[in-house]
Design a protein around this motif. Structure first.
Motif, PDB file in Angstrom:
ATOM      1  N   TYR A  28      30.890   4.907  88.904  1.00 44.05           N
ATOM      2  CA  TYR A  28      31.320   4.165  87.590  1.00 44.05           C
ATOM      3  C   TYR A  28      32.946   4.660  87.106  1.00 44.05           C
ATOM      4  O   TYR A  28      32.801   6.174  87.503  1.00 44.05           O
ATOM      5  CB  TYR A  28      30.439   4.690  86.013  1.00 44.05           C
ATOM      6  CG  TYR A  28      30.571   4.000  85.226  1.00 44.05           C
ATOM      7  CD1 TYR A  28      29.871   2.592  84.823  1.00 44.05           C
ATOM      8  CD2 TYR A  28      31.977   4.950  84.299  1.00 44.05           C
ATOM      9  CE1 TYR A  28      29.955   2.019  83.313  1.00 44.05           C
ATOM     10  CE2 TYR A  28      31.938   4.004  83.343  1.00 44.05           C
ATOM     11  CZ  TYR A  28      31.146   2.924  82.906  1.00 44.05           C
ATOM     12  OH  TYR A  28      31.627   2.111  81.613  1.00 44.05           O
ATOM     13  N   CYS A  30      36.004   5.203  84.675  1.00 39.51           N
ATOM     14  CA  CYS A  30      36.299   4.572  82.962  1.00 39.51           C
ATOM     15  C   CYS A  30      37.621   3.366  82.497  1.00 39.51           C
ATOM     16  O   CYS A  30      38.389   4.145  84.082  1.00 39.51           O
ATOM     17  CB  CYS A  30      36.719   5.662  81.876  1.00 39.51           C
ATOM     18  SG  CYS A  30      35.176   6.285  81.733  1.00 39.51           S
ATOM     19  N   ASN A  68      34.457  -0.430  83.225  1.00 38.31           N
ATOM     20  CA  ASN A  68      34.233  -0.991  82.211  1.00 38.31           C
ATOM     21  C   ASN A  68      35.307  -1.464  81.491  1.00 38.31           C
ATOM     22  O   ASN A  68      36.050  -0.686  81.377  1.00 38.31           O
ATOM     23  CB  ASN A  68      33.432  -0.310  80.836  1.00 38.31           C
ATOM     24  CG  ASN A  68      34.010   1.493  80.461  1.00 38.31           C
ATOM     25  OD1 ASN A  68      34.665   1.842  82.171  1.00 38.31           O
ATOM     26  ND2 ASN A  68      34.808   1.856  79.411  1.00 38.31           N
ATOM     27  N   CYS A 211      29.629   3.517  77.653  1.00 41.31           N
ATOM     28  CA  CYS A 211      29.750   3.884  79.244  1.00 41.31           C
ATOM     29  C   CYS A 211      28.487   4.326  80.348  1.00 41.31           C
ATOM     30  O   CYS A 211      28.014   3.953  80.988  1.00 41.31           O
ATOM     31  CB  CYS A 211      30.595   4.843  79.791  1.00 41.31           C
ATOM     32  SG  CYS A 211      32.658   4.523  79.628  1.00 41.31           S
ATOM     33  N   HIS A 236      34.239  12.985  76.022  1.00 40.94           N
ATOM     34  CA  HIS A 236      33.686  12.042  76.829  1.00 40.94           C
ATOM     35  C   HIS A 236      32.718  11.874  77.654  1.00 40.94           C
ATOM     36  O   HIS A 236      31.529  11.521  77.907  1.00 40.94           O
ATOM     37  CB  HIS A 236      34.897  10.457  77.178  1.00 40.94           C
ATOM     38  CG  HIS A 236      34.008   9.482  77.718  1.00 40.94           C
ATOM     39  ND1 HIS A 236      33.448   8.595  76.563  1.00 40.94           N
ATOM     40  CD2 HIS A 236      34.678   8.878  78.387  1.00 40.94           C
ATOM     41  CE1 HIS A 236      32.643   7.077  77.734  1.00 40.94           C
ATOM     42  NE2 HIS A 236      33.836   7.626  79.000  1.00 40.94           N
ATOM     43  N   GLU A 240      28.673  11.268  77.954  1.00 42.76           N
ATOM     44  CA  GLU A 240      27.862  10.353  78.819  1.00 42.76           C
ATOM     45  C   GLU A 240      26.920  11.372  79.902  1.00 42.76           C
ATOM     46  O   GLU A 240      26.053  10.861  79.069  1.00 42.76           O
ATOM     47  CB  GLU A 240      29.265  10.347  80.068  1.00 42.76           C
ATOM     48  CG  GLU A 240      29.842   9.182  78.880  1.00 42.76           C
ATOM     49  CD  GLU A 240      30.393   8.181  80.664  1.00 42.76           C
ATOM     50  OE1 GLU A 240      30.104   7.934  81.457  1.00 42.76           O
ATOM     51  OE2 GLU A 240      31.497   8.386  80.736  1.00 42.76           O
TER      52      GLU A 240
END
Ligand code: ZN
Length: 479
Positions: A28, A30, A68, A211, A236, A240
């Motif tokens: 993943y 960002c 995302n 996220c 961030h 998460e």
């Protein structure tokens, strides 16, 4: 499979990549917040993601990569409200621009590119899960994460939570380490702002919960890799981890990767300094997509990258050198035969290239392997010592490198035209093209390959495709 080693921000160590599902990497990264055009600092990070995914694929891994698109956050809500439009109308233009920018820089699309506004239900469900575990509280219609209840808080960014005031809150999506507080998972609507009616009340999600919800939905509780720019480590990514691990009870990501900052002429990029660039700003100044991609990938991702005018000039000439090298390998005059020494030399370059990237994506060392090979083979060609099987082998190696580098295909002019840049001034008349081709043929006859290459490049920049035929004549067409 070659062992790939990566620097994990979580452990501060270089570690081997050992995917949860053998042969498949689930990662993943960002993605953009589409409140404006992405700038070259953002693209430094996106190019890093692209090198990572291209290298993993070149090593035979299957990829499940999610990136995302943040199409709701403080800035989007504020800008849309100020413009008097809804957030979808506001972000549509920037989403389109981002996808165009990705194609222009040869950034492979991730397997899944989810939009935050299409996953509100997943975020609400995650917040409900956290509430069930008593990790949240409500205040003024907003829902906050109680960080004192998550003992590992601060593990990734190594912040000191000792002096933290229990129960103090922060409402902004982005804040500094001095503001380590309970953060908003769900924000109550303010007058005039966009909101959703949901089971946990009216409002909109905080940025961090987007996220966590989307990563776990598509990739499961534990990801192999989570990556982003270094500016996302706190708050961030810290947030998460707090959300995801508290909800699932499992480690969220095995390896955390962070790319360093980009400076412009040695300074932090900012609008007030006038050194703030989007890709389109650079195209308008006459820079090519391949030049920018090359410059952004040439510095290993964990080093600061100083983006300079001089660096752009060098990057452009580096790309030209590689393209000219491959063109030269394709000339039909090379004698037949095969030389085991040369074959070995090419094989070594391939091994060095892969080994450099397997060593925490050291693109600088990988590029050195490519340019060293080009120099050696060029020298052999100067001595007329290169034979056909070796030339073919060298072309194959260059194509293999380009699976990761993605700068060899000369489609800059075409891409720029698609974006509306340079079409008028680039177009050459047929007579000018013929004159330049004649001059190039003459330069080649004199063995002035530098001049011949420069002309080929000038024509390529103007969207002219050359084809050297076997009888020595040259065919051309507009791309
Ligand atoms: Zn994120």
């Amino acid at each position: 499979m070659i062992e790939i080693r990566l620097y994990n921000t979580l452990t501060h160590r270089v570690e081997p990549l050992v995917p949860v599902h053998p042969g498949e990497v689930r990662m993943y990264t960002c993605g953009p917040t589409v409140y404006s055009y992405a700038h070259i600092g953002n693209f430094r990070t996106f190019v890093f993601f692209d090198i990572l995914r291209r290298f993993l694929r070149s090593q035979g891994y299957r990829l499940m990569h999610v990136m995302n698109v943040t199409d709701v956050d403080d800035r989007i809500v504020a800008h849309a409200a100020a413009a008097g439009v809804n957030i979808d109308e506001y972000t549509a233009k920037y989403i389109t621009a981002f996808l165009e920018d990705m194609r222009t820089l040869n950034l492979e699309p991730p397997e899944i590119l989810p939009r935050a506004t299409e996953h509100i239900e997943d975020m609400v469900a995650l917040i409900e899960q956290l509430t069930k575990k008593s990790l949240t509280y409500e205040s003024g219609g907003s829902v906050y994460y109680r960080i004192a209840k998550f003992p590992h808080y601060g593990q990734l960014s190594r912040i000191d939570v000792q002096g933290m005031q229990v129960g103090a809150r922060v409402d902004m999506d982005r804040y500094e380490k001095d503001d380590v507080r309970d953060f908003a998972l769900w924000k109550a609507p303010k007058p005039g702002e966009h909101f959703w009616e949901t089971r946990i009340g009216p409002g909109r999600p905080g940025w961090h919960v987007e996220c966590s919800a989307m990563a776990m939905k598509y990739l499961g509780d534990t990801l192999d890799i989570h990556a982003g720019g270094v500016d996302l480590v706190f708050p961030h990514h810290e947030n998460e981890i707090a959300q995801s691990e508290a909800a699932s009870g499992h480690p969220f990501a095995k390896i955390w990767l962070h790319s360093e900052y980009l400076l412009v002429e040695g300074q932090k990029m900012s609008k007030s300094l006038g050194n703030f660039y989007t890709l389109r700003d650079l195209f308008a100044k006459g820079h090519k997509p391949s030049t920018i991609r090359f410059l952004l990938l040439s510095v290993p991702y964990r080093r600061q990258l100083n983006f300079t005018e001089e660096g752009l000039v060098q990057a452009r000439s580096s790309v030209e050198r590689l393209r000219n090298f491959v063109d030269r390998l394709r000339t039909p005059k090379i004698p037949v035969g095969s030389n085991p020494e040369t074959q070995k030399r090419i094989e070594k370059a391939e091994c060095d290239f892969d080994a450099a990237l397997a060593d925490d994506l050291n693109t600088a060392v990988a590029l050195a392997a490519v340019f060293d090979l080009a120099r050696d083979i060029n020298t052999a060609m100067d001595r007329e010592a290169l034979v056909q099987q070796d030339a073919l082998r060298a072309i194959a190696a260059m194509e293999k490198f380009d699976v990761v580098l993605a700068v060899l295909v000369d489609d800059d002019a075409e891409k720029l035209r698609t974006l509306g840049f340079g079409a008028a001034q680039l177009r050459l008349e047929a007579a000018q093209v013929e004159a330049l081709i004649a001059e190039r043929t003459e330069a080649k006859r004199r063995r002035d390959f530098q001049r011949a290459d420069a002309i080929r490049q000038q024509l390529a920049d103007s969207g002219i495709l050359l084809e050297d035929t076997k009888d020595g004549s040259v065919r051309w067409k507009y791309k």
